[in-house]
Motif scaffolding. Sequence first.
Motif, PDB file in Angstrom:
ATOM      1  N   ALA A   1     -31.391 133.009  32.450  1.00 48.97           N
ATOM      2  CA  ALA A   1     -30.554 131.870  32.832  1.00 48.97           C
ATOM      3  C   ALA A   1     -29.338 132.338  33.612  1.00 48.97           C
ATOM      4  O   ALA A   1     -28.944 131.714  34.613  1.00 48.97           O
ATOM      5  N   ARG A   2     -28.732 133.436  33.189  1.00 45.71           N
ATOM      6  CA  ARG A   2     -27.560 133.955  33.899  1.00 45.71           C
ATOM      7  C   ARG A   2     -27.936 134.379  35.321  1.00 45.71           C
ATOM      8  O   ARG A   2     -27.183 134.135  36.265  1.00 45.71           O
ATOM      9  N   ARG A   3     -29.055 135.018  35.439  1.00 43.40           N
ATOM     10  CA  ARG A   3     -29.490 135.459  36.772  1.00 43.40           C
ATOM     11  C   ARG A   3     -29.752 134.255  37.676  1.00 43.40           C
ATOM     12  O   ARG A   3     -29.400 134.258  38.857  1.00 43.40           O
ATOM     13  N   TRP A   4     -30.398 133.223  37.129  1.00 36.75           N
ATOM     14  CA  TRP A   4     -30.667 132.025  37.936  1.00 36.75           C
ATOM     15  C   TRP A   4     -29.379 131.359  38.383  1.00 36.75           C
ATOM     16  O   TRP A   4     -29.253 130.945  39.544  1.00 36.75           O
ATOM     17  N   LEU A   5     -28.410 131.243  37.476  1.00 35.02           N
ATOM     18  CA  LEU A   5     -27.147 130.593  37.828  1.00 35.02           C
ATOM     19  C   LEU A   5     -26.417 131.351  38.934  1.00 35.02           C
ATOM     20  O   LEU A   5     -25.857 130.748  39.855  1.00 35.02           O
ATOM     21  N   ARG A   6     -26.439 132.676  38.849  1.00 37.86           N
ATOM     22  CA  ARG A   6     -25.664 133.473  39.794  1.00 37.86           C
ATOM     23  C   ARG A   6     -26.370 133.706  41.122  1.00 37.86           C
ATOM     24  O   ARG A   6     -25.731 133.836  42.155  1.00 37.86           O
ATOM     25  N   GLN A   7     -27.693 133.740  41.110  1.00 39.78           N
ATOM     26  CA  GLN A   7     -28.411 134.150  42.303  1.00 39.78           C
ATOM     27  C   GLN A   7     -29.322 133.081  42.903  1.00 39.78           C
ATOM     28  O   GLN A   7     -29.587 133.103  44.107  1.00 39.78           O
ATOM     29  N   GLU A   8     -29.809 132.158  42.109  1.00 35.38           N
ATOM     30  CA  GLU A   8     -30.840 131.248  42.587  1.00 35.38           C
ATOM     31  C   GLU A   8     -30.443 129.775  42.555  1.00 35.38           C
ATOM     32  O   GLU A   8     -31.117 128.943  43.173  1.00 35.38           O
ATOM     33  N   SER A   9     -29.393 129.438  41.846  1.00 32.89           N
ATOM     34  CA  SER A   9     -29.061 128.022  41.659  1.00 32.89           C
ATOM     35  C   SER A   9     -28.469 127.373  42.900  1.00 32.89           C
ATOM     36  O   SER A   9     -28.527 126.149  43.058  1.00 32.89           O
ATOM     37  N   GLY A  10     -27.864 128.190  43.778  1.00 33.00           N
ATOM     38  CA  GLY A  10     -27.188 127.639  44.943  1.00 33.00           C
ATOM     39  C   GLY A  10     -25.810 127.077  44.640  1.00 33.00           C
ATOM     40  O   GLY A  10     -25.165 126.485  45.513  1.00 33.00           O
ATOM     41  N   LEU A  11     -25.319 127.263  43.411  1.00 36.41           N
ATOM     42  CA  LEU A  11     -23.984 126.784  43.045  1.00 36.41           C
ATOM     43  C   LEU A  11     -22.932 127.752  43.571  1.00 36.41           C
ATOM     44  O   LEU A  11     -23.196 128.958  43.726  1.00 36.41           O
ATOM     45  N   PRO A  12     -21.732 127.266  43.857  1.00 38.09           N
ATOM     46  CA  PRO A  12     -20.641 128.181  44.234  1.00 38.09           C
ATOM     47  C   PRO A  12     -20.416 129.232  43.149  1.00 38.09           C
ATOM     48  O   PRO A  12     -20.635 128.968  41.960  1.00 38.09           O
ATOM     49  N   ASP A  13     -19.970 130.403  43.573  1.00 31.65           N
ATOM     50  CA  ASP A  13     -19.816 131.512  42.623  1.00 31.65           C
ATOM     51  C   ASP A  13     -18.897 131.156  41.463  1.00 31.65           C
ATOM     52  O   ASP A  13     -19.185 131.469  40.303  1.00 31.65           O
ATOM     53  N   PHE A  14     -17.768 130.507  41.753  1.00 34.97           N
ATOM     54  CA  PHE A  14     -16.824 130.228  40.671  1.00 34.97           C
ATOM     55  C   PHE A  14     -17.375 129.184  39.702  1.00 34.97           C
ATOM     56  O   PHE A  14     -17.047 129.179  38.513  1.00 34.97           O
ATOM     57  N   VAL A  15     -18.276 128.308  40.187  1.00 36.06           N
ATOM     58  CA  VAL A  15     -18.919 127.343  39.301  1.00 36.06           C
ATOM     59  C   VAL A  15     -19.889 128.066  38.366  1.00 36.06           C
ATOM     60  O   VAL A  15     -19.915 127.810  37.145  1.00 36.06           O
ATOM     61  N   SER A  16     -20.690 128.973  38.923  1.00 38.32           N
ATOM     62  CA  SER A  16     -21.625 129.737  38.089  1.00 38.32           C
ATOM     63  C   SER A  16     -20.888 130.528  37.022  1.00 38.32           C
ATOM     64  O   SER A  16     -21.298 130.556  35.852  1.00 38.32           O
ATOM     65  N   GLU A  17     -19.798 131.164  37.398  1.00 39.28           N
ATOM     66  CA  GLU A  17     -19.042 131.951  36.430  1.00 39.28           C
ATOM     67  C   GLU A  17     -18.387 131.055  35.382  1.00 39.28           C
ATOM     68  O   GLU A  17     -18.308 131.407  34.203  1.00 39.28           O
ATOM     69  N   ALA A  18     -17.908 129.891  35.807  1.00 34.38           N
ATOM     70  CA  ALA A  18     -17.287 128.962  34.854  1.00 34.38           C
ATOM     71  C   ALA A  18     -18.299 128.479  33.824  1.00 34.38           C
ATOM     72  O   ALA A  18     -17.968 128.280  32.652  1.00 34.38           O
ATOM     73  N   LEU A  19     -19.549 128.300  34.250  1.00 32.41           N
ATOM     74  CA  LEU A  19     -20.585 127.876  33.314  1.00 32.41           C
ATOM     75  C   LEU A  19     -20.954 128.980  32.320  1.00 32.41           C
ATOM     76  O   LEU A  19     -21.571 128.705  31.287  1.00 32.41           O
ATOM     77  N   LEU A  20     -20.564 130.216  32.623  1.00 34.57           N
ATOM     78  CA  LEU A  20     -20.935 131.353  31.784  1.00 34.57           C
ATOM     79  C   LEU A  20     -19.757 131.973  31.044  1.00 34.57           C
ATOM     80  O   LEU A  20     -19.927 132.992  30.371  1.00 34.57           O
ATOM     81  N   TYR A  21     -18.558 131.391  31.161  1.00 34.06           N
ATOM     82  CA  TYR A  21     -17.417 131.915  30.415  1.00 34.06           C
ATOM     83  C   TYR A  21     -17.735 131.897  28.921  1.00 34.06           C
ATOM     84  O   TYR A  21     -18.362 130.960  28.412  1.00 34.06           O
ATOM     85  N   ASP A  22     -17.265 132.930  28.207  1.00 37.82           N
ATOM     86  CA  ASP A  22     -17.464 132.960  26.753  1.00 37.82           C
ATOM     87  C   ASP A  22     -16.745 131.801  26.071  1.00 37.82           C
ATOM     88  O   ASP A  22     -17.300 131.122  25.228  1.00 37.82           O
ATOM     89  N   GLU A  23     -15.500 131.581  26.405  1.00 37.06           N
ATOM     90  CA  GLU A  23     -14.715 130.509  25.810  1.00 37.06           C
ATOM     91  C   GLU A  23     -13.894 129.821  26.895  1.00 37.06           C
ATOM     92  O   GLU A  23     -13.313 130.491  27.751  1.00 37.06           O
ATOM     93  N   THR A  24     -13.856 128.531  26.860  1.00 37.32           N
ATOM     94  CA  THR A  24     -13.031 127.783  27.801  1.00 37.32           C
ATOM     95  C   THR A  24     -12.650 126.453  27.183  1.00 37.32           C
ATOM     96  O   THR A  24     -13.378 125.914  26.351  1.00 37.32           O
ATOM     97  N   ARG A  25     -11.515 125.932  27.563  1.00 38.20           N
ATOM     98  CA  ARG A  25     -11.046 124.657  27.031  1.00 38.20           C
ATOM     99  C   ARG A  25     -11.800 123.503  27.672  1.00 38.20           C
ATOM    100  O   ARG A  25     -12.306 123.624  28.792  1.00 38.20           O
ATOM    101  N   PRO A  26     -11.884 122.366  26.950  1.00 37.26           N
ATOM    102  CA  PRO A  26     -12.446 121.172  27.579  1.00 37.26           C
ATOM    103  C   PRO A  26     -11.679 120.828  28.851  1.00 37.26           C
ATOM    104  O   PRO A  26     -10.445 120.836  28.869  1.00 37.26           O
ATOM    105  N   ARG A  27     -12.402 120.543  29.923  1.00 39.11           N
ATOM    106  CA  ARG A  27     -11.750 120.257  31.201  1.00 39.11           C
ATOM    107  C   ARG A  27     -12.717 119.523  32.114  1.00 39.11           C
ATOM    108  O   ARG A  27     -13.921 119.454  31.863  1.00 39.11           O
ATOM    109  N   CYS A  28     -12.170 118.982  33.198  1.00 42.45           N
ATOM    110  CA  CYS A  28     -12.953 118.320  34.231  1.00 42.45           C
ATOM    111  C   CYS A  28     -12.336 118.696  35.567  1.00 42.45           C
ATOM    112  O   CYS A  28     -11.152 118.438  35.807  1.00 42.45           O
TER     113      CYS A  28
END
Length: 323
Positions: free
Chosen positions: A47-74
């Motif tokens: 899943a991590r590989r797909w998000l970073r290399q194959e999903s077509g999402l911006p890099d910072f979006v892929s990394e944000a989806l994979l952060y260990d901990e993050t606050r609720p946000r929009c």
Amino acid sequence: MSEEDGLIYAYRLDGKGGGAEIGWNEIANPSNAQVTWVHLHFESDRARRWLRQESGLPDFVSEALLYDETRPRCVSVGDGLLITMRGVNLNPGANPEDMVQLRLYVDANKVVSVRRRRLMAVQQIRDDIAAGKGPGDPAEFVVAVTSGLMERMGPVIGDLDDRIDDIEDRVLQSSDARLRGELWQLRRQAIALRRYIAPQREAMARLVTEKLSWLDPQTGQRLREVADRVTRYVEDLDSARERAAIVQDELTTRLTETMNRNMYVLSIIAAIFLPLSLLTGLLGINVAGIPGEKWPWAFTTVGIGVVVLGVAEYYLFRKLRWL
């Protein structure tokens, strides 16, 4: 499809509430005519590989989806939204306040969701799609997932209020020191829930103000209702925390009063018996010269004198209003 390969499940939505379940091969060939929902496991390398290399999402979006901990946000990303939400943990054997995180990226053509632990709200969306009653587009998906998360918080917060009511009644009936542990547990739970739900209120407030091509006014109104519900939950948690603190203070006061009353009774008893103990101690030192040593009525006389002295002390304390 399984959590081991990173893909929990994925669907092509038909726009009418249903959808066709797909796998990695179909995901690699997106359809412009249908919205794709991809639900991934956070800890999977695939899943991590797909998000970073194959999903077509911006890099910072892929990394944000994979952060260990993050606050609720929009956060808006072009015509898409990066959303992080938390839901109560209703998995067997788990504590509800150990909240589960859900990360989403949503735009007009796709929904990508990432989680570590199972969320009932997401499972319900999948069941609804299988039954033909699920979201038909990304806007409806956002409404469904946010409202689903909030609906499952309601019973947990309601149960918290009920337990505080129960302890409050028990404190008024009897001051049991064991209630302090229960109150501490309730306060800890209320604080833990508020810690995550309060930022979620801010995220929902931001979400209802977003102006995107796929978010229509009707959807905005439904999201506003969800945001109002989050605000009410935060207020309920504040109220529960304050009530628990008041009940705990009342319990502490009652326990202190009970202890002081017991100490007062013991002090009075000690004050009554102190001169009596002094008198009997003097008569029991077993040395020559004690008055009445050879008189046969000496013990009876001393016994009567001790009783009279005790009664006199009792009435003296009553007169001084110590009793």
